[in-house]
Motif scaffolding. Sequence first.
Motif, PDB file in Angstrom:
ATOM      1  N   LEU A 111       0.818  -1.210   0.000  1.00 50.51           N
ATOM      2  CA  LEU A 111       0.000   0.000   0.000  1.00 50.51           C
ATOM      3  C   LEU A 111       0.857   1.267   0.000  1.00 50.51           C
ATOM      4  N   TYR A 112       2.018   1.190   0.617  1.00 51.97           N
ATOM      5  CA  TYR A 112       2.910   2.355   0.647  1.00 51.97           C
ATOM      6  C   TYR A 112       3.405   2.730  -0.748  1.00 51.97           C
ATOM      7  N   SER A 113       3.324   1.798  -1.694  1.00 53.35           N
ATOM      8  CA  SER A 113       3.791   2.089  -3.055  1.00 53.35           C
ATOM      9  C   SER A 113       3.024   3.244  -3.691  1.00 53.35           C
ATOM     10  N   LEU A 114       1.860   3.610  -3.124  1.00 56.03           N
ATOM     11  CA  LEU A 114       1.124   4.765  -3.635  1.00 56.03           C
ATOM     12  C   LEU A 114       1.938   6.052  -3.498  1.00 56.03           C
ATOM     13  N   VAL A 115       2.824   6.092  -2.534  1.00 53.25           N
ATOM     14  CA  VAL A 115       3.636   7.303  -2.312  1.00 53.25           C
ATOM     15  C   VAL A 115       4.596   7.548  -3.474  1.00 53.25           C
ATOM     16  N   PRO A 116       5.470   6.597  -3.836  1.00 49.61           N
ATOM     17  CA  PRO A 116       6.349   6.859  -4.995  1.00 49.61           C
ATOM     18  C   PRO A 116       5.591   7.037  -6.301  1.00 49.61           C
ATOM     19  N   ILE A 117       4.430   6.384  -6.442  1.00 47.32           N
ATOM     20  CA  ILE A 117       3.620   6.575  -7.655  1.00 47.32           C
ATOM     21  C   ILE A 117       3.128   8.018  -7.730  1.00 47.32           C
ATOM     22  N   THR A 118       2.637   8.534  -6.613  1.00 45.83           N
ATOM     23  CA  THR A 118       2.139   9.917  -6.577  1.00 45.83           C
ATOM     24  C   THR A 118       3.271  10.908  -6.822  1.00 45.83           C
ATOM     25  N   ILE A 119       4.429  10.653  -6.219  1.00 53.52           N
ATOM     26  CA  ILE A 119       5.583  11.538  -6.441  1.00 53.52           C
ATOM     27  C   ILE A 119       5.945  11.583  -7.913  1.00 53.52           C
ATOM     28  N   CYS A 120       5.954  10.413  -8.558  1.00 54.30           N
ATOM     29  CA  CYS A 120       6.289  10.344  -9.983  1.00 54.30           C
ATOM     30  C   CYS A 120       5.312  11.162 -10.819  1.00 54.30           C
ATOM     31  N   LEU A 121       4.018  11.028 -10.550  1.00 56.49           N
ATOM     32  CA  LEU A 121       3.011  11.763 -11.311  1.00 56.49           C
ATOM     33  C   LEU A 121       3.115  13.268 -11.068  1.00 56.49           C
ATOM     34  N   VAL A 122       3.333  13.689  -9.814  1.00 59.53           N
ATOM     35  CA  VAL A 122       3.444  15.117  -9.502  1.00 59.53           C
ATOM     36  C   VAL A 122       4.647  15.728 -10.209  1.00 59.53           C
ATOM     37  N   ILE A 123       5.769  15.035 -10.214  1.00 59.60           N
ATOM     38  CA  ILE A 123       6.973  15.555 -10.890  1.00 59.60           C
ATOM     39  C   ILE A 123       6.727  15.678 -12.388  1.00 59.60           C
ATOM     40  N   GLU A 124       6.039  14.694 -12.985  1.00 62.54           N
ATOM     41  CA  GLU A 124       5.758  14.772 -14.417  1.00 62.54           C
ATOM     42  C   GLU A 124       4.815  15.936 -14.733  1.00 62.54           C
ATOM     43  N   PRO A 236       0.228  16.893 -22.847  1.00 62.80           N
ATOM     44  CA  PRO A 236       0.307  16.325 -21.498  1.00 62.80           C
ATOM     45  C   PRO A 236      -1.040  15.903 -20.919  1.00 62.80           C
ATOM     46  N   ASP A 237      -2.047  15.656 -21.788  1.00 66.06           N
ATOM     47  CA  ASP A 237      -3.373  15.258 -21.286  1.00 66.06           C
ATOM     48  C   ASP A 237      -3.357  13.891 -20.620  1.00 66.06           C
ATOM     49  N   ASN A 238      -2.292  13.122 -20.851  1.00 69.53           N
ATOM     50  CA  ASN A 238      -2.206  11.776 -20.270  1.00 69.53           C
ATOM     51  C   ASN A 238      -1.786  11.785 -18.807  1.00 69.53           C
ATOM     52  N   LEU A 239      -1.338  12.916 -18.300  1.00 70.64           N
ATOM     53  CA  LEU A 239      -0.793  12.986 -16.937  1.00 70.64           C
ATOM     54  C   LEU A 239      -1.928  13.119 -15.924  1.00 70.64           C
ATOM     55  N   ASN A 240      -2.552  12.014 -15.621  1.00 68.70           N
ATOM     56  CA  ASN A 240      -3.621  11.980 -14.628  1.00 68.70           C
ATOM     57  C   ASN A 240      -3.620  10.626 -13.939  1.00 68.70           C
ATOM     58  N   LEU A 241      -4.336  10.539 -12.815  1.00 69.24           N
ATOM     59  CA  LEU A 241      -4.339   9.313 -12.010  1.00 69.24           C
ATOM     60  C   LEU A 241      -4.933   8.137 -12.759  1.00 69.24           C
ATOM     61  N   ARG A 242      -5.994   8.371 -13.528  1.00 68.83           N
ATOM     62  CA  ARG A 242      -6.637   7.274 -14.242  1.00 68.83           C
ATOM     63  C   ARG A 242      -5.677   6.644 -15.238  1.00 68.83           C
ATOM     64  N   PHE A 245      -2.691   4.697 -13.374  1.00 68.59           N
ATOM     65  CA  PHE A 245      -3.116   3.471 -12.695  1.00 68.59           C
ATOM     66  C   PHE A 245      -3.580   2.414 -13.693  1.00 68.59           C
ATOM     67  N   TYR A 246      -4.121   2.837 -14.834  1.00 65.82           N
ATOM     68  CA  TYR A 246      -4.431   1.845 -15.874  1.00 65.82           C
ATOM     69  C   TYR A 246      -3.145   1.182 -16.355  1.00 65.82           C
ATOM     70  N   PHE A 247      -2.119   1.974 -16.568  1.00 62.22           N
ATOM     71  CA  PHE A 247      -0.845   1.409 -17.013  1.00 62.22           C
ATOM     72  C   PHE A 247      -0.241   0.491 -15.958  1.00 62.22           C
ATOM     73  N   LEU A 248      -0.312   0.898 -14.685  1.00 63.84           N
ATOM     74  CA  LEU A 248       0.269   0.079 -13.624  1.00 63.84           C
ATOM     75  C   LEU A 248      -0.456  -1.255 -13.473  1.00 63.84           C
ATOM     76  N   CYS A 249      -1.725  -1.302 -13.835  1.00 69.32           N
ATOM     77  CA  CYS A 249      -2.491  -2.558 -13.757  1.00 69.32           C
ATOM     78  C   CYS A 249      -2.427  -3.361 -15.054  1.00 69.32           C
ATOM     79  N   ALA A 250      -2.095  -2.729 -16.164  1.00 69.96           N
ATOM     80  CA  ALA A 250      -2.097  -3.398 -17.463  1.00 69.96           C
ATOM     81  C   ALA A 250      -0.997  -4.458 -17.539  1.00 69.96           C
ATOM     82  N   PRO A 251      -1.203  -5.525 -18.309  1.00 67.35           N
ATOM     83  CA  PRO A 251      -0.209  -6.601 -18.426  1.00 67.35           C
ATOM     84  C   PRO A 251       0.927  -6.240 -19.385  1.00 67.35           C
TER      85      PRO A 251
END
Length: 487
Positions: A111-124, A236-242, A245-251
């Motif tokens: 669950l803590y992995s949400l932190v580095p994911i959020t940091i990555c998105l904010v920096i982008e 940069p329209d792709n820079l959003n949570l949806r 997270f789709y990419f992180l779940c995709a195979p």
Amino acid sequence: MTREQEGVRYRRAQSVTRAEEIKAVEKKVRYSQPDKPCHSPRDSLFSWTSGFNNFTGFVNWAFLLLTMGSVRLLLENFIKYGIRVDPLQWIYVLTGLNDGGSGHPAIVLILYSLVPITICLVIEKALSVEIVSNTLGMLVHCLNLIALIMLPMVVIHVKDGFNLVGASAVTSFYTVLFLKLWSYIQVNMWCRRSHQKKRKSMRRSSASYTSISRSADNSFDSSSEKLETKGLVQYPDNLNLRDIFYFLCAPTLCYELNFPRTERIRKRFLIKRIFEVVAGTQIVFCVIQQYMIPSIINSLIPFSNMDVTQTTERLLKLAIPNHLTWLIFFYITFHSYLNLIGELLQFADRNFYSDWWNANNIDTFWRSWNLPVHRWAVRHLYLPVVELGFNKTLAGISVFFLSAFFHEYMVSVPLKTYKIWAFTGMMSQIPLSSFANYVEKRFGRRWGNLIVWSSLILGQPLCIMMYYHDYVVTHYGESLLEEYGHV
């Protein structure tokens, strides 16, 4: 060249047909003799020159012997160890109850992995609007990825309550997350550079505006480009949570702004894949409990005493169930599970593996059996290294080095036994690949394929035996070896 020489060459060119005619006539004359001849020039069927290739009976014979040998081993195992399959033991292992764990640190760490994911998105997002410089943004990304991969190493080593399965799940999850975020950062960097170039070119074209005709041409080009990209997500329209997270779940491990999608979810296909995952996982658990664990335990003393004969016997005994487990694991992971996730997310690219079983050398095997990792390695490591000016050999070594690091990471960290056997095994694929290529060129493709299968069947159980021995010595000391030796 003289006419005489030309005539000689002309007669030689026609001599083949003439010789065949002579043989045909001789054969006809010979078979017309009263002794009733029955012999003719023929090769034995086992000779390569015979052209015979129908060995179906031998294949059936081999499968029959394999079945009889497997049934004998099955009966021997039941007589010696009884029925060891116990689903409750797996519940204890998976929940950590056998280790006295109650805090479920593996779940907390995931669950803590949400932190580095959020940091990555904010920096982008900050890089896209140029709030931070590219140098500072990439530095933060690098530190975030390093912290991401180091966190499980520190926490698992310091924190109590991690069981082996939970720690393995954490390291595997963080490895996949590391590769996905690497791809996410690199692809957005490519898009950002392209976006900045387009903006600069548009500014230059508007500043150098000279005539109505040129303006018409520019408007036509921009309108045609809009038609081509209509319906596609643009940076940069792709820079959003949806999106992230789709990419992180995709195979897949390779990020794209627009993934190929299917039109619907096939319910029957989905149910089949779910059944395969559940049934295949249970079979793997049964084989591990019933066959692999007794063989691994019994290999401890011979391996510790360096008894070559008994160690070889234990290695061969462990090789068959381990290889069967690996094959089932491959199927339920790369076919059943990834297709299941792809169907749920309507992800259209289902090319997760190629015909690695026909690989004639080690290089072909590593390019075929795990295509998501292979695509990532080529796209995000091999080609960038080559583009920096380094040769292809160094780029290939860098790919094997990173793969060797993560193989060691996913084994040593859960075991808390920091050895380099998995790392060495992966790096040894480089000289083994050269040897397999030589054998393939010298003796043929079949022998190259045999080397690939031999490395898969024997390499993995040898690595398991080494890690089990070092795990026992590290965590229980030499006294346990002496205790086992007296049993």
